[in-house]
Design an enzyme around this catalytic site. Structure first.
Site, PDB file in Angstrom:
ATOM      1  N   GLY A  11     -20.238   0.468 -11.928  1.00 24.86           N
ATOM      2  CA  GLY A  11     -20.507  -0.467 -13.609  1.00 24.86           C
ATOM      3  C   GLY A  11     -19.617  -0.971 -14.366  1.00 24.86           C
ATOM      4  CB  SER A  12     -16.127  -1.355 -14.407  1.00 27.11           C
ATOM      5  OG  SER A  12     -16.175  -2.651 -13.113  1.00 27.11           O
ATOM      6  CG  ASN A  13     -17.428  -6.680 -12.727  1.00 23.41           C
ATOM      7  OD1 ASN A  13     -16.535  -7.669 -13.219  1.00 23.41           O
ATOM      8  ND2 ASN A  13     -17.660  -6.191 -11.366  1.00 23.41           N
ATOM      9  CG  MET A  92     -22.372  -2.409  -3.442  1.00 25.90           C
ATOM     10  SD  MET A  92     -21.969  -4.510  -3.185  1.00 25.90           S
ATOM     11  CE  MET A  92     -21.087  -4.295  -1.902  1.00 25.90           C
ATOM     12  CG  ASN A 109     -23.068 -12.096  -6.001  1.00 24.86           C
ATOM     13  OD1 ASN A 109     -23.891 -10.406  -6.352  1.00 24.86           O
ATOM     14  ND2 ASN A 109     -22.310 -12.215  -4.487  1.00 24.86           N
ATOM     15  CG  HIS A 111     -17.972 -12.184  -3.131  1.00 31.51           C
ATOM     16  ND1 HIS A 111     -18.496 -11.513  -2.497  1.00 31.51           N
ATOM     17  CD2 HIS A 111     -16.674 -12.912  -2.685  1.00 31.51           C
ATOM     18  CE1 HIS A 111     -18.062 -10.720  -1.324  1.00 31.51           C
ATOM     19  NE2 HIS A 111     -17.149 -11.939  -1.385  1.00 31.51           N
TER      20      HIS A 111
HETATM   21  C1  GAR Z   1     -16.542  -5.669  -7.719  1.00 33.79           C
HETATM   22  O1  GAR Z   1     -15.779  -5.800  -7.589  1.00 33.79           O
HETATM   23  C2  GAR Z   1     -17.697  -6.465  -7.507  1.00 33.79           C
HETATM   24  O2  GAR Z   1     -17.278  -7.994  -7.480  1.00 33.79           O
HETATM   25  C3  GAR Z   1     -18.430  -5.966  -5.926  1.00 33.79           C
HETATM   26  O3  GAR Z   1     -18.456  -4.680  -6.916  1.00 33.79           O
HETATM   27  C4  GAR Z   1     -17.663  -4.216  -7.908  1.00 33.79           C
HETATM   28  C5  GAR Z   1     -18.868  -3.856  -8.406  1.00 33.79           C
HETATM   29  O4  GAR Z   1     -17.837  -2.708  -9.150  1.00 33.79           O
HETATM   30  N1  GAR Z   1     -19.421  -7.187  -5.447  1.00 33.79           N
HETATM   31  C6  GAR Z   1     -19.677  -7.611  -3.933  1.00 33.79           C
HETATM   32  O5  GAR Z   1     -18.824  -7.266  -3.755  1.00 33.79           O
HETATM   33  C7  GAR Z   1     -20.416  -7.853  -3.310  1.00 33.79           C
HETATM   34  N2  GAR Z   1     -20.851  -8.198  -2.689  1.00 33.79           N
HETATM   35  P1  GAR Z   1     -18.603  -2.617 -10.510  1.00 33.79           P
HETATM   36  O6  GAR Z   1     -19.718  -1.637 -10.107  1.00 33.79           O
HETATM   37  O7  GAR Z   1     -17.343  -1.854 -10.956  1.00 33.79           O
HETATM   38  O8  GAR Z   1     -18.624  -3.737 -11.568  1.00 33.79           O
END
Ligand code: GAR
Length: 191
Positions: A11-13, A92, A109, A111
């Site tokens: 969940g850093s984003n 995911m 989304n 990516h």
């Molecule tokens: C992020 O790097 C995002 O770009 C990727 O998952 C990570 C989630 O990190 N998404 C994908 O690969 C989608 N195909 P987070 O949980 O720390 O936000």
């Protein structure tokens, strides 16, 4: 603009979105719900910290796609939050027409590659192993084609001499944490 975030991981984003909101940088957007398909996902702990409803929704019966009963549960939960925007931040699972049609034109989304290169799993690893000189991340509108919808914005870095997969991953994550809140703020201004 009411924003719902879906995620499966740490969940850093989602955190970067909530931090931007706290700092007054989200313009007219406000996070109204966080939902995860993973009961132990770090993203769920953000709910308490930022005072936003956060909930695990059982995605069964499928492992990598959202369809059937799990899809019905997600549609109901997200609909109850009345979102103007649904943000996939590390969610995911492949979305199917049921969910896509319920929130048509409202799903974006994040990516971790410069699409259309390296869609699918492990975008950063794919790019690194291919030896690209520029790598980055993309925010795009979501359609039935996985990682194939209209590109809203991208950020890139030059792959440095001696770069490792770990260092590139860290740099791309840093780009993501700025790009995603910026796109959300921009979308909220034209809403
Ligand atoms: C992020 O790097 C995002 O770009 C990727 O998952 C990570 C989630 O990190 N998404 C994908 O690969 C989608 N195909 P987070 O949980 O720390 O936000």
């Amino acid at each position: 603009m009411r924003v719902v975030i879906l995620g499966s991981g740490r969940g850093s984003n989602a955190e970067s979105i909530l931090v931007a909101q706290q700092a007054g940088r989200l313009s007219r957007a406000r996070v109204v719900g966080i939902f995860s398909d993973q009961p132990e996902a770090g993203i769920l702990s953000l709910g308490l910290r930022f005072n936003v409803p956060a909930m695990f929704i059982d995605p069964a019966p499928f492992k990598t796609k959202l369809e059937g009963e799990g899809e019905t549960r997600f549609i109901a939960a997200v609909q109850a939050a009345r979102p103007d925007l649904v943000v996939l931040a590390g969610f995911m699972r492949v979305l199917k027409p049921g969910f896509l049609n319920a929130f048509a034109g409202k799903i974006i989304n994040l990516h971790p590659s410069l699409l259309p290169s390296f869609p699918g799993l492990d975008g950063i690893g794919q790019a690194f192993r291919r030896g690209v000189k520029f790598a980055g991340c993309t925010v795009h509108g979501v359609t039935a084609e996985v990682d194939g919808g209209p590109i809203l914005d991208q950020a890139a870095v030059r792959v440095a001499p001696g770069e490792t997969l770990d260092s590139l991953t860290a740099r791309i994550h840093a780009l993501e944490h700025t790009l995603l809140p910026t796109v959300i703020a921009r979308l909220s201004e034209v809403e």
